[in-house]
Design an enzyme around this catalytic site. Structure first.
Site, PDB file in Angstrom:
ATOM      1  CB  SER A 483      22.253  -5.569  50.681  1.00 49.29           C
ATOM      2  OG  SER A 483      20.984  -5.150  51.123  1.00 49.29           O
ATOM      3  N   GLY A 486      20.395 -11.145  49.711  1.00 45.43           N
ATOM      4  CA  GLY A 486      19.581 -11.443  50.882  1.00 45.43           C
ATOM      5  C   GLY A 486      18.117 -11.104  50.671  1.00 45.43           C
ATOM      6  CG  HIS A 487      16.553  -7.119  50.282  1.00 44.75           C
ATOM      7  ND1 HIS A 487      17.780  -6.752  50.753  1.00 44.75           N
ATOM      8  CD2 HIS A 487      15.650  -6.358  50.969  1.00 44.75           C
ATOM      9  CE1 HIS A 487      17.648  -5.817  51.679  1.00 44.75           C
ATOM     10  NE2 HIS A 487      16.363  -5.553  51.830  1.00 44.75           N
ATOM     11  CD  GLU A 488      15.398 -12.487  43.777  1.00 48.36           C
ATOM     12  OE1 GLU A 488      14.636 -13.302  43.218  1.00 48.36           O
ATOM     13  OE2 GLU A 488      15.221 -11.249  43.738  1.00 48.36           O
ATOM     14  CG  MET A 491      11.523 -10.473  47.505  1.00 46.94           C
ATOM     15  SD  MET A 491       9.974  -9.965  48.295  1.00 46.94           S
ATOM     16  CE  MET A 491       8.780 -10.297  47.006  1.00 46.94           C
TER      17      MET A 491
END
Length: 550
Positions: A483, A486-488, A491
């Site tokens: 997870s 995926g967020h990185e 961004m």
């Protein structure tokens, strides 16, 4: 007299003078006067047979009255007591809680939801008036230009990307019909995994190759990750069903195949004693009974929970297209449906989507982009560490409220309106896309409740798939790691920088959760909820400032 009644004439003829019957008075007033001990005679009038009224009194029951008569008398007395009203208004006091009391069961706070939208409307109106005074135009157009640039190119690429996921259907048919190394449990899983990796590499790099704006890159990247999860769930769940079908067919000749019991994944409420009892029960069964139960378990696995679809009846293009449109990331043979599409509800949800996008654009244009732009210019003119830190802290403080509003709008537009609109289109009945995440006391609770479709996918295809090979804590770590990556990635698409701030912040949630679950902090729900909201609001603005300015 000419107006004499026959009754009066009869009385005179008898030689007896009787008074004229009076009109009955107000029973409530007479009863109240009777309670004060006054005008007892007035109450007495109510007992006259010709009045048709009751005195409110009943004949006392004899001591040997049957229980049924006692019950009826008691019920009548209670009913009369309920109908009595005092002349002066009486306030009914009772032991009750206020609506905001933690022990209160009151949960309807829709008025605050309305107040939230009214507050945003006030923000838009004041922003328009300020812009008209400063520039002569109600809105700035910087972010609007980013949203509309190459929009047709984005739509075409998005359609091709979605269509390319349908290759999983013919691939799975090939795996199912294969008699050799392309069976799912042999080489099919590897082929599907390689296809998914190549597919992801192509579409993640596509916006960068075409030089799209950051808004288009963010949308396309998020949609690409969503389609990857949908494709993965479709392929791997059907792969599991194809393996089950092969095993069920092989049991027609059970002499040369394994008759080991099918693996039953325990529910969260299953205790260890229940699992041991089930295992002992299976060991005591004879071969014929065990074989019969195994066939039933495998056949049940190939049938949908609602009992209307059985594998491989679902391997159609219509079924796959319907799954792609359904607001879920986990594939099932069948979903619960509503009776029909409510087009008025669909219209309002669609309108709300564009309304939220408008508000997000206003918030970014007026309260986020100017702060970051001004801070970037100031950082280019100074070289002192203390002044740099001061500018960063000032920027973070100015971004706190705008990012809180942005976060709430993003939540609403995705989980309430976009998913709700697709649920109406497909008649998808399960609209439980989020829970009360605003009451979360730690980040694990938040991750379970704020995005239920993603939580179901990670629990089923990441955490559940890794549990047979890893411990519970290690599986949780792997899930958080995926997870965070995926967020990185998201961004990085926004800022075109890979700094690792978001990855580090999300991985730090695990030790924070461990600290919050210690005995000293675990039971303090209000304190933990305050800490959650502070970290949420501060973290969003801080990560944005670090990615853009550092």
């Amino acid at each position: 007299m000419a107006s004499s009644t026959p009754q009066q004439r009869h009385d005179v003829a008898d030689g007896i003078l009787r008074p004229r019957p009076l009109k009955p008075g107000n029973p409530g007033v007479l009863r109240a006067q009777g309670e004060n001990g006054n005008h007892r005679a007035a109450l007495g009038r109510l007992d006259m047979p010709n009045s048709g009224m009751s005195s409110g009194r009943s004949t006392p029951l004899p001591p040997d009255a049957p229980p049924s008569a006692v019950s009826i008398s008691s019920a009548r007395k209670q009913k009369r007591a309920q109908q009595k009203h005092r002349i002066f208004p009486t306030i009914d006091y009772a032991a009750r809680l206020s609506h905001f009391d933690p022990k209160s069961e009151y949960r309807d706070f829709r008025g605050f939801f309305v107040l939230f939208w009214i507050g945003l409307a006030i923000m838009v109106i004041t922003t328009m008036l300020r812009n008209i005074k400063d520039t002569g135009f109600p809105f700035r157009v910087g972010v609007w230009a980013l949203l509309t640039e190459r929009v047709w190119q984005l739509a075409l690429a998005d359609g091709v990307m979605i269509a390319s996921t349908a290759l999983s259907l013919p691939l799975h048919r090939m795996f199912r019909n294969s008699k050799g190394w392309l069976w799912w449990e042999q080489g099919g899983m590897a082929v599907q995994s390689v296809y998914q990796v190549l597919w992801l590499m192509l579409w993640i790099n596509w916006p960068f190759m075409l030089g799209w704006t950051w808004t288009a890159q963010v949308f396309f990247t998020l949609h690409t990750i969503t389609m990857l999860m949908k494709m993965h769930s479709y392929a791997f769940y059907n792969g599991h069903l194809s393996t089950t079908e092969h095993r069920l067919s092989a049991l027609d000749n059970p002499e040369n195949v394994s008759t080991a019991a099918a693996v039953r994944y325990p529910r969260s409420s299953t205790t260890l004693d229940e699992m041991n009892a089930e295992k002992e029960k299976k060991e005591n069964q004879d071969n014929d009974e065990a074989l019969r139960e195994l066939r039933e378990d495998l056949a049940l696995e190939l049938t949908s929970p609602l009992g209307q679809v059985t594998y491989p009846q679902n391997l159609t293009l219509y079924n796959y297209a319907d799954y792609i449109l359904c607001p879920t990331l986990c594939y099932e043979l069948e979903y619960p449906r509503t009776e029909r599409t409510q087009y008025l509800e669909l219209f309002w949800k669609t309108l709300a989507v564009f309304g939220c996008i408008f508000l997000l654009t206003i918030t970014s244009e007026e309260f986020i982009v100017p702060v970051l732009h001004d801070a970037s210019l100031r950082l280019n003119t100074i070289h002192s560490t203390s002044e740099t830190l001061l500018i960063l802290l000032e920027s973070i403080s100015l971004l706190l409220f705008p990012f809180m509003v942005t976060f709430l709008l993003v939540f609403l537009v995705i989980f309430e309106y976009v998913l709700g609109a697709f649920a109406e289109i497909t008649c998808f009945a399960d609209r439980h896309f989020y829970s009360d995440w605003w009451n979360s006391c730690d980040w694990l609770e938040f991750s379970r409740e704020w995005n239920i479709p993603v939580h179901h996918f990670l629990r089923r295809h990441v955490y559940g798939a890794s549990r047979p090979y890893m411990s519970r804590n290690m599986s949780t770590l792997v899930t958080f790691l995926l997870s965070a990556l995926g967020h990185e990635l998201v961004m990085g698409c926004i800022t075109k920088k890979l700094r690792g701030y978001g990855f580090l912040a999300q991985m730090l949630q695990l030790p924070i959760v461990a600290l919050q679950r210690t005995k000293a902090v675990r039971g303090k729900r209000l304190f933990n909820n305050i800490c959650f909201w502070i970290s949420m609001i501060l973290g969003l603005s801080m990560i944005c400032a670090l990615y853009v300015l550092v």
